[in-house]
Every structure is written in structure tokens, then in C-alpha cells.
Write an enzyme that holds these catalytic residues in place. Sequence first.
Site, PDB file in Angstrom:
ATOM      1  N   GLU A 194      36.951  38.081  19.108  1.00  0.00           N
ATOM      2  CA  GLU A 194      36.197  38.100  17.859  1.00  0.00           C
ATOM      3  C   GLU A 194      36.208  39.529  17.275  1.00  0.00           C
ATOM      4  OE1 GLU A 194      32.436  36.362  18.500  1.00  0.00           O
ATOM      5  OE2 GLU A 194      31.892  36.459  16.377  1.00  0.00           O
ATOM      6  N   ARG A 253      36.788  31.882  35.938  1.00  0.00           N
ATOM      7  CA  ARG A 253      36.350  30.511  36.233  1.00  0.00           C
ATOM      8  C   ARG A 253      37.529  29.552  36.349  1.00  0.00           C
ATOM      9  NH1 ARG A 253      32.630  32.468  32.816  1.00  0.00           N
ATOM     10  NH2 ARG A 253      33.651  31.497  31.049  1.00  0.00           N
TER      11      ARG A 253
HETATM   12  P1  AMP Z   1      39.319  31.197  23.741  1.00  0.00           P
HETATM   13  O1  AMP Z   1      40.351  32.255  23.947  1.00  0.00           O
HETATM   14  O2  AMP Z   1      38.509  31.376  22.501  1.00  0.00           O
HETATM   15  O3  AMP Z   1      39.905  29.791  23.857  1.00  0.00           O
HETATM   16  O4  AMP Z   1      38.255  31.364  24.891  1.00  0.00           O
HETATM   17  C1  AMP Z   1      38.501  30.839  26.126  1.00  0.00           C
HETATM   18  C2  AMP Z   1      37.921  31.689  27.236  1.00  0.00           C
HETATM   19  O5  AMP Z   1      36.591  32.117  26.963  1.00  0.00           O
HETATM   20  C3  AMP Z   1      37.863  30.874  28.500  1.00  0.00           C
HETATM   21  O6  AMP Z   1      38.319  31.670  29.571  1.00  0.00           O
HETATM   22  C4  AMP Z   1      36.412  30.499  28.652  1.00  0.00           C
HETATM   23  O7  AMP Z   1      36.007  30.647  29.974  1.00  0.00           O
HETATM   24  C5  AMP Z   1      35.632  31.421  27.740  1.00  0.00           C
HETATM   25  N1  AMP Z   1      34.742  30.720  26.791  1.00  0.00           N
HETATM   26  C6  AMP Z   1      34.878  30.699  25.444  1.00  0.00           C
HETATM   27  N2  AMP Z   1      33.885  30.025  24.863  1.00  0.00           N
HETATM   28  C7  AMP Z   1      33.097  29.588  25.864  1.00  0.00           C
HETATM   29  C8  AMP Z   1      31.879  28.804  25.914  1.00  0.00           C
HETATM   30  N3  AMP Z   1      31.277  28.344  24.800  1.00  0.00           N
HETATM   31  N4  AMP Z   1      31.353  28.542  27.109  1.00  0.00           N
HETATM   32  C9  AMP Z   1      31.945  28.991  28.246  1.00  0.00           C
HETATM   33  N5  AMP Z   1      33.061  29.732  28.264  1.00  0.00           N
HETATM   34  C10 AMP Z   1      33.642  30.028  27.102  1.00  0.00           C
END
Ligand code: AMP
Length: 171
Positions: A96, A59
Site C-alpha cells: 500500500e 503463515r
Molecule cells: P496481497 O499481496 O495483497 O495479496 O497480500 C497477501 C499477503 O498479506 C498474504 O501473505 C497474507 O498473509 C497477508 N494478508 C493480506 N490481507 C490480509 C488479511 N485481511 N488478513 C490476513 N492476512 C492478510
Amino acid sequence: MLDLKSTIRDIADFPKKGIIFKDITPLLKSPTALTETAKALAEQAKGLKIRKIAAIESRGFIFGALLSERLGAGFVPIRKKGKLPAAVYQESYELEYGTDILEMHQDAIEKGEKVLIHDDVLATGGTAQAACRLVEKAGGEIVLVSFLIELSFLNGRDLLANYPVKSLIQY
Ligand code: AMP
């Protein structure tokens, strides 16, 4: 100014139980919201002399590409393991449960080039942090890490404390 937040939809329990997924497809399908978003993201990067936009699959590619066009910068895809055809740098990051790997072509960024990293959502920050490490392996200078949406309660900025971080919409 259009209320962009109203064009983002919460989907409960996607892709798994307990996650509230921020669905940007209503924003994308609105010509006005799409243009306003691209314009506002580009505004945040004004004057930074950015040469490359490094965007995270998948995205992040949407506004990453629009930003490239608006800022007159090149576009660099950062992808999940095994998708890029030429020689790559790799970085793993924590999920996770377990770890995942991001890759970037070794010749995507020249030493000293000013780079903006973009993704749609900042959650825990692990994905963006791995992207930062990839850009730095290539010798790029990260001048901004940009997100459409920031889930502030997850404190993703803590992992990105070494870089300027901006987001358009915060929860
Ligand atoms: P993080 O590494 O935890 O910051 O997760 C970021 C990645 O996961 C990004 O590429 C987002 O597209 C996706 N992502 C994580 N949480 C969400 C959420 N609640 N809604 C949509 N996309 C998410």
C-alpha cells in the site's frame, strides 16, 4: 464436512486501522479443522504431479509443509529479504505504501519442475505474483497457486490471470 469458515476469526484494525485481519489461529488449534484443511488443500492438487511446494513466509509455511507431506513433494520457503542464507533470486512487489522484496534460493527448484505456490490469504495478489516470478526465474512450471482464504472483493486473481488459482474459502 466441518464448516471451516466458522473457525476463521475477523480481527478489526489489525495490523493497522481499516484492515479486517483474517485470523486462522482458531482453525489451527482445532485438530479436526487442521486435518480437514490440509486434506481439502491436497485434494485440490490431486493428479498434478507436483514436485515442489513453494510457500510464502510465514503463515503460508504451515499448510505448505502439510501439503508437501501429503503430496510427496519437496518444500521451498519463499522469504522476506535477508532471511535466506545461500544465493537467492529476488523480486519486489508493491505494498500500500512502498515496496517489499521476496527471495528464494537459486537452487530450490530445477528447470521444468512442477510447482504449487501456497499462501494463507489472497488479498490484492501482489505477494503471490512476486512468488510466481521467483519460481519462473528458476525455471519452474507453476501448475497451481493455492490459498486457504481468498478475499474476492480485492480481485487478486486479476494479477494471477496466467496461472490456475484455487482457494478453499472465499469472502
Ligand atoms: P496481497 O499481496 O495483497 O495479496 O497480500 C497477501 C499477503 O498479506 C498474504 O501473505 C497474507 O498473509 C497477508 N494478508 C493480506 N490481507 C490480509 C488479511 N485481511 N488478513 C490476513 N492476512 C492478510
